[in-house]
Design a protein around this motif. Structure first.
Motif, PDB file in Angstrom:
ATOM      1  N   ARG A  12       0.699  -1.139   0.137  1.00 55.62           N
ATOM      2  CA  ARG A  12       0.307   0.235   0.188  1.00 55.62           C
ATOM      3  C   ARG A  12       0.905   0.752   0.162  1.00 55.62           C
ATOM      4  NH1 ARG A  12      -5.544  -1.853   0.706  1.00 55.62           N
ATOM      5  NH2 ARG A  12      -5.788  -3.338   0.986  1.00 55.62           N
ATOM      6  N   THR A  13       2.323   1.168   0.523  1.00 51.97           N
ATOM      7  CA  THR A  13       2.780   2.596   0.573  1.00 51.97           C
ATOM      8  C   THR A  13       4.406   2.295  -0.152  1.00 51.97           C
ATOM      9  OG1 THR A  13       3.936   1.778   2.181  1.00 51.97           O
ATOM     10  CG2 THR A  13       2.081   2.932   2.629  1.00 51.97           C
ATOM     11  N   ARG A  14       4.794   3.481  -0.581  1.00 53.28           N
ATOM     12  CA  ARG A  14       6.329   3.475  -0.914  1.00 53.28           C
ATOM     13  C   ARG A  14       7.137   2.109  -0.417  1.00 53.28           C
ATOM     14  NH1 ARG A  14       6.867   8.534  -4.515  1.00 53.28           N
ATOM     15  NH2 ARG A  14       5.590   8.487  -5.701  1.00 53.28           N
ATOM     16  N   GLU A  15       6.994   2.319   0.926  1.00 54.03           N
ATOM     17  CA  GLU A  15       8.043   2.385   2.260  1.00 54.03           C
ATOM     18  C   GLU A  15       7.304   0.147   2.329  1.00 54.03           C
ATOM     19  OE1 GLU A  15       8.958   2.435   7.011  1.00 54.03           O
ATOM     20  OE2 GLU A  15       7.363   3.570   5.975  1.00 54.03           O
ATOM     21  N   ASP A  16       5.798   0.146   2.389  1.00 48.08           N
ATOM     22  CA  ASP A  16       6.176  -1.360   1.905  1.00 48.08           C
ATOM     23  C   ASP A  16       6.499  -1.842   0.648  1.00 48.08           C
ATOM     24  OD1 ASP A  16       4.759  -1.543   3.959  1.00 48.08           O
ATOM     25  OD2 ASP A  16       2.686  -1.016   3.383  1.00 48.08           O
ATOM     26  N   SER A  58       9.588  -0.895  -0.791  1.00 49.40           N
ATOM     27  CA  SER A  58      10.660  -1.081  -1.061  1.00 49.40           C
ATOM     28  C   SER A  58      11.442  -1.867   0.382  1.00 49.40           C
ATOM     29  CB  SER A  58      11.062   0.766  -0.544  1.00 49.40           C
ATOM     30  OG  SER A  58      12.685   0.514   0.093  1.00 49.40           O
TER      31      SER A  58
END
Length: 88
Positions: free
Chosen positions: A43-47, A49
């Motif tokens: 769901r997120t860019r951090e996820d 990455s």
């Protein structure tokens, strides 16, 4: 397309249409990396990455070397306006 990219505030990266320094054989890792990520919801860019880094850590014996060099090699190709260079 350019208007939509501007609207979404996406950064457009310009690159030469072909460079022998960016050979596709260096990126054979992509299919190996995509397979275990299929059907996962990130769901997120951090996820994204974190998941990609975790999956890449599974590879050994230099399997990820080519793809890890891609950002540096791409920058170099852009800096020299697509001229050929040898080495990394």
């Amino acid at each position: 397309v350019k208007n939509i990219l501007r609207l979404w505030r996406w950064k457009v990266l310009h690159h030469p249409p072909y460079s022998p320094d960016l050979l596709s054989c260096d990126y054979d890792l992509i299919p190996k990396l995509k397979q275990p990520l299929r059907e996962k919801r990130l769901r997120t860019r951090e996820d994204i990455s974190n998941t990609v880094q975790r999956e890449m850590a599974r590879f050994g014996d230099g399997e990820a070397d080519g793809i890890c060099r891609l950002p540096r090699r791409s920058r170099r190709v852009l800096d020299i306006l697509g001229d050929y260079f040898e080495g990394y």
